[in-house]
Design an enzyme around this catalytic site. Structure first.
Site, PDB file in Angstrom:
ATOM      1  N   CYS A 119     -37.528  -4.533  17.906  1.00 35.02           N
ATOM      2  CA  CYS A 119     -37.998  -3.160  17.707  1.00 35.02           C
ATOM      3  C   CYS A 119     -38.271  -2.894  16.223  1.00 35.02           C
ATOM      4  O   CYS A 119     -39.211  -3.425  15.670  1.00 35.02           O
ATOM      5  CB  CYS A 119     -37.007  -2.180  18.310  1.00 35.02           C
ATOM      6  SG  CYS A 119     -37.680  -0.500  18.465  1.00 35.02           S
ATOM      7  N   HIS A 227     -36.609  -4.159  23.892  1.00 29.45           N
ATOM      8  CA  HIS A 227     -35.160  -4.185  23.661  1.00 29.45           C
ATOM      9  C   HIS A 227     -34.469  -5.191  24.594  1.00 29.45           C
ATOM     10  O   HIS A 227     -33.856  -4.807  25.585  1.00 29.45           O
ATOM     11  CB  HIS A 227     -34.569  -2.790  23.854  1.00 29.45           C
ATOM     12  CG  HIS A 227     -34.850  -1.870  22.720  1.00 29.45           C
ATOM     13  ND1 HIS A 227     -34.015  -1.753  21.631  1.00 29.45           N
ATOM     14  CD2 HIS A 227     -35.908  -1.057  22.479  1.00 29.45           C
ATOM     15  CE1 HIS A 227     -34.532  -0.879  20.776  1.00 29.45           C
ATOM     16  NE2 HIS A 227     -35.670  -0.450  21.264  1.00 29.45           N
ATOM     17  N   GLU A 229     -31.786  -6.709  24.147  1.00 26.42           N
ATOM     18  CA  GLU A 229     -30.318  -6.593  24.103  1.00 26.42           C
ATOM     19  C   GLU A 229     -29.763  -5.675  25.181  1.00 26.42           C
ATOM     20  O   GLU A 229     -28.596  -5.787  25.556  1.00 26.42           O
ATOM     21  CB  GLU A 229     -29.888  -6.093  22.715  1.00 26.42           C
ATOM     22  CG  GLU A 229     -29.944  -4.597  22.490  1.00 26.42           C
ATOM     23  CD  GLU A 229     -31.345  -4.017  22.381  1.00 26.42           C
ATOM     24  OE1 GLU A 229     -31.497  -2.779  22.479  1.00 26.42           O
ATOM     25  OE2 GLU A 229     -32.301  -4.785  22.187  1.00 26.42           O
TER      26      GLU A 229
END
Length: 256
Positions: A119, A227, A229
């Site tokens: 990001c 994203h 994660e």
């Protein structure tokens, strides 16, 4: 176990500035990449902090790391770093993080330290290597609105947003074994001009660049706009990205 540095944001919490990183990033680096996460404070001078590069060289930090992870953030890269227009009022910024990551990215690529940028981190990677950003993609004709719905819970905000086309033969397509994926991309700004030396790894349906890698980097050097994660255990793409980053960090640890 390899040691991976995670760049911190600087946030004002009450009357005091703190250097912080989100738990989801720490979890993905520790468990997804199989590494020991080390939170790296911002180097830039702040309210209570004299600039840290006055007492140690960034190169000395990278000599002790086996990887560098750049997480997302609510703040934007300040546009003066890429010759952009002045920011709009109330645009969140983090000049102390800018002072840290932009220098570390160039050093990491040059020194062969594995780099994974997410990001804001991807935007930093593009700027550090000579690219530019557009601050408000949703205002461009023909572009999708890549912003998250602010009134929705995290589960919706970070849910699947749109498909991406993966560059056949690219690093991500090779890791995943596919030329397409669905990602949870949520952002206001994004890549305008891709930096020299970067190659597109993924594109959104509107043509927005969603991932890139460093063409001639001696080690893993990859940035994604989405994203991975977030709930990384549940998604094959996220698992292979963090595993690939971890493998590169272990290879550097073995060399060191």
């Amino acid at each position: 176990m390899p040691l991976i540095g995670i760049a911190c944001d600087v946030r004002q919490l009450g009357a005091h500035p703190f250097h912080i990183a989100g738990e989801k990033y720490i979890d993905a680096v520790a468990h997804g990449a199989g590494a020991l996460p080390l939170l790296v404070p911002a180097f830039g001078a702040g309210t209570d902090l004299h600039a840290l590069d006055a007492v140690f060289a960034p190169e000395a930090l990278l000599d002790r790391l086996d990887g560098l992870f750049l997480p997302g953030s609510v703040s934007n890269v300040e546009p003066h770093h890429y010759g952009g227009p002045p920011p709009l009022p109330d645009t969140p910024a983090d000049p102390q993080r800018d002072a840290t990551t932009l220098a570390l990215i160039r050093l990491a690529v040059a020194r062969g330290v594995p780099l994974f940028a997410v990001c804001r981190g991807f935007q930093e990677m593009n700027v550090a290597l000579g690219g530019t950003l557009h601050p408000r993609l949703h205002e461009l004709p023909g572009r999708m609105d890549h912003r998250e719905p602010p009134e929705q819970p995290r589960e919706v905000q970070y849910g699947p947003a749109h498909p991406v086309r993966l560059n056949p033969g690219g690093r991500i397509a090779t890791l995943l074994g596919s030329d397409s994926a669905v990602v949870n991309s949520l952002h206001w700004q994004g890549v305008e001009r891709l930096a020299p030396g970067l190659i597109v790894e993924a594109e959104a349906p509107d043509g927005q660049i969603e991932a890139a890698s460093v063409t001639d980097a001696p080690a893993f050097a990859l940035g994604v706009q989405w994203h991975p994660e977030w709930r990384w255990r549940e998604h094959a793409l996220s698992r292979v990205l963090f595993a690939g980053f971890g493998d590169a960090a272990r290879a550097r640890a073995a060399q060191r």
